[in-house]
Design a protein around this motif. Sequence first.
Motif, short mmCIF file in Angstrom:
data_model
loop_
_atom_site.label_atom_id
_atom_site.label_comp_id
_atom_site.label_asym_id
_atom_site.label_seq_id
_atom_site.Cartn_x
_atom_site.Cartn_y
_atom_site.Cartn_z
N PHE A 136 37.49 48.44 46.38
CA PHE A 136 36.12 48.40 45.88
C PHE A 136 36.10 48.29 44.36
CE2 PHE A 136 35.50 50.37 49.99
CZ PHE A 136 34.35 49.76 50.43
N GLN A 137 34.94 47.91 43.86
CA GLN A 137 34.71 47.76 42.43
C GLN A 137 35.07 49.04 41.68
OE1 GLN A 137 30.78 46.41 41.67
NE2 GLN A 137 31.19 45.97 39.54
N ASN A 138 34.63 50.20 42.21
CA ASN A 138 34.96 51.47 41.54
C ASN A 138 36.12 52.18 42.24
OD1 ASN A 138 33.75 52.16 43.86
ND2 ASN A 138 32.12 53.38 42.96
N TYR A 139 36.82 51.46 43.09
CA TYR A 139 38.04 51.90 43.80
C TYR A 139 37.78 52.88 44.93
CZ TYR A 139 39.29 50.20 39.22
OH TYR A 139 39.31 49.48 38.08
N VAL A 165 43.50 41.16 56.79
CA VAL A 165 42.80 40.53 55.67
C VAL A 165 42.58 41.59 54.59
CG1 VAL A 165 40.74 39.26 54.94
CG2 VAL A 165 41.57 39.02 57.28
N LEU A 166 42.80 41.19 53.35
CA LEU A 166 42.52 42.09 52.22
C LEU A 166 41.24 41.62 51.56
CD1 LEU A 166 43.44 44.37 50.26
CD2 LEU A 166 44.61 42.60 48.94
N LEU A 167 40.28 42.54 51.40
CA LEU A 167 39.02 42.20 50.74
C LEU A 167 38.96 42.87 49.38
CD1 LEU A 167 36.55 42.76 53.73
CD2 LEU A 167 37.75 40.67 53.10
N PHE A 169 38.12 43.90 39.26
CA PHE A 169 38.58 43.90 37.86
C PHE A 169 37.46 44.21 36.88
CE2 PHE A 169 41.34 40.72 40.00
CZ PHE A 169 42.47 41.51 40.01
N SER A 170 36.23 44.31 37.38
CA SER A 170 35.11 44.37 36.44
C SER A 170 35.09 45.66 35.63
CB SER A 170 33.79 44.19 37.19
OG SER A 170 33.70 45.12 38.22
N ALA A 171 35.77 46.72 36.12
CA ALA A 171 35.75 47.97 35.38
C ALA A 171 36.92 48.08 34.40
CB ALA A 171 35.77 49.15 36.36
N LEU A 172 37.78 47.06 34.34
CA LEU A 172 38.96 47.14 33.48
C LEU A 172 38.72 46.41 32.17
CD1 LEU A 172 41.74 46.38 36.10
CD2 LEU A 172 40.91 48.60 35.33
N ASP A 173 39.39 46.85 31.12
CA ASP A 173 39.24 46.12 29.87
C ASP A 173 40.06 44.82 29.91
OD1 ASP A 173 41.85 46.42 28.58
OD2 ASP A 173 41.33 48.55 28.49
N PHE A 191 38.29 37.43 47.87
CA PHE A 191 38.04 38.03 46.57
C PHE A 191 36.62 37.69 46.14
CE2 PHE A 191 38.69 37.21 41.84
CZ PHE A 191 38.66 38.55 41.48
N VAL A 192 35.83 38.71 45.82
CA VAL A 192 34.45 38.48 45.40
C VAL A 192 34.36 38.67 43.89
CG1 VAL A 192 32.16 39.53 45.38
CG2 VAL A 192 33.27 39.02 47.54
N THR A 193 33.78 37.70 43.20
CA THR A 193 33.61 37.84 41.75
C THR A 193 32.45 36.99 41.26
OG1 THR A 193 34.71 37.73 39.61
CG2 THR A 193 35.23 36.00 41.18
N HIS A 194 31.95 37.35 40.08
CA HIS A 194 30.96 36.47 39.44
C HIS A 194 31.58 35.82 38.20
CE1 HIS A 194 30.57 40.38 37.37
NE2 HIS A 194 30.45 39.61 36.30
N ASP A 195 32.89 36.09 37.99
CA ASP A 195 33.58 35.60 36.80
C ASP A 195 34.30 34.29 37.15
OD1 ASP A 195 35.57 37.23 34.29
OD2 ASP A 195 35.59 35.12 34.84
N GLN A 196 33.80 33.18 36.62
CA GLN A 196 34.35 31.88 37.02
C GLN A 196 35.78 31.68 36.51
OE1 GLN A 196 34.37 29.10 34.60
NE2 GLN A 196 33.15 30.00 32.95
N GLY A 197 36.11 32.27 35.35
CA GLY A 197 37.46 32.15 34.83
C GLY A 197 38.47 32.81 35.77
#
Lengths: 371, 269
Positions: A96-99, A169-171, A176-180, A204-210
Amino acid sequence: MLIDTAQASAQQTADAPAVRVEGVSKSFAGSVALEPISMRIERGEFLTLLGPSGCGKTTLLNLIAGFLEADQGELYIHDKPVTRVPPYQREIGIVFQNYALFPHMSVARNVGYGLRTRGVPKAEAERRVREALALVKLEDFADRRPRQLSGGQQQRVALARALVIRPRVLLLDEPFSALDRNLRAAMQVELREIQTSLGLTTVFVTHDQGEALSMSDRIAVMSRATIRQIGTPSEIYDHPQNHFVASFVGDANMFRATLLEAEGSDARLKLGETEARITSFQTDLPAPGPVTLFVRPEHCHLAEPGTPGTIPATVALSVYQGSHTELHVDCPLAEGGRAMLRVPSRTSVAPGEPLAIGLAESGAAVFGAED
Amino acid sequence: MYKSFSDHLLDWAGRILLTLILGFLVLPFIVVFIASFNESAILSFPPQSWSTRWYVNAFEYRDFGNGLRNSLRVAAFGAGIALVAGAGFAYVFNRYDFAFKNTLNGILLSPLIIPNFTIGLGVLVLTAAASMPRNVWTVVAVHVIIVLPFVVRSVYVSLQNLERAYEQAAESLGGRPLHVLLTITLPLLLPGLVAGAIFAAILSFNEFTASLYVVSQRTETLPVAMYNYVREYADPTLAAMSVLYVAAVAALLLLVHKIFRLEKVLNVD
């Protein structure tokens, strides 16, 4: 070491995709969260669901995990229908986002949770926990509490906890959003290495295109509750199929134009006062009429003002980037009135200077108004 | 930071106001505290001479011992039952949607609006009409009704603050719903549950109005015993009793505080 336990039964259906989504949709209280979607995720594939918030990517992830039940359609994991199978029987690992590490358990007990629920014998469970912690390089942290760890370490524990059950399956929900920034890049490489070495199917779910471009085997770009395009990172970046994908992934220049005539992939366009010919990468061009011309900055070049077939603009800002300089230009034909060019660093242009944007022969596309 | 004269004035005015308000809050207790050491058998203020004999009397008075035992029993059972029932209700309200949810919620919280004497009177009439015996369980029932809304609220807020990701992670790891409830949800809710139970126990321990209707000589709670005492005697025993009361409740709260600190040490918060 972390081999799928379902290997034997999976052998018979080895060519079946890891996940198959067939016409799955979801609404919440009348508002559509996910239009009917169909897609396949191959074994060992790293697939990214990319899109802005509210595009339906998290809904799709939750449907695969089993936290939500689809309104219609059928979901298959390793060719078995799981649409009505509860999450605890789906053999899926989630970060999860916050683990969501259990704060009242040590690192080792966190990682071992999924083994205890499965009744794995104690000795074997201990060995597997040790192996999983070794995989994420946290052997020495087994007795710590989650909150005694840094963000990056917490993420590794979450990953070890998900991997130790040998999921089908790994979701990954924006992990990574909480990491610097620096840690993020390091964790991305590490995660991809572990994923590749285990041959683990990953969504993998993200809003970061890079992030999406650098990590994925394939990307599903989503907006407005549906998948707008699915393909490899280079397909998505080089050959976007619609306005949304083109503008959401990478830098894009969009010009208002009128399509005069089209033949195959060749198009003749009216651009303001002038006319231009381009060869699109599309096989299907829209009908003649008002269109949007899409060109990446790398397919644009500086031209002499007044050259036929070029787009007039004036320099607004030049940003030195080391290897090149980004020229942000005011351009009446561009959407939002702005366009961007990458020029060699030694090019000297002053703000206010008039210039023209020349188009490369390839790399452009035209999108109809409905895209 | 630079402070002007008016800033300082405001600063001091604020402090004085705060001290006055706090003083006003504890004034009744200070008066009772001083009065409890009055040697005279008539509750007067300020005392002329000092003694601790009323504390001895408070301990020796049989009805108080009996009342304390009843009160502790009622508080323990009342808070215990309210905790189990309230936690169950809170969980259902937080996790499920169903018809008449709002109506049920309203009924559950209605003891907050209905005065305690109405609840006591209602139960009294009911038991009389059904010719049921009025024993210690009648008192417990009344106290459950009164403290239940507080427990439901306390647990409900804890549940709202509990991120679903913890339970989802546990489920994805193969935890069946009951297993997840026991190994993840309940441990993470523990501070809220403890707080709810302690709060309920203190409310029950202090409850007087409703109890007055349903207790008998044998089942009277400590507050009722104190009320009956003051109707017969006017000596400072009741002041001494009040001081002991406050000390007991304060000690309990301190203990809770210690436990919560302990929670932090154990990383369970």
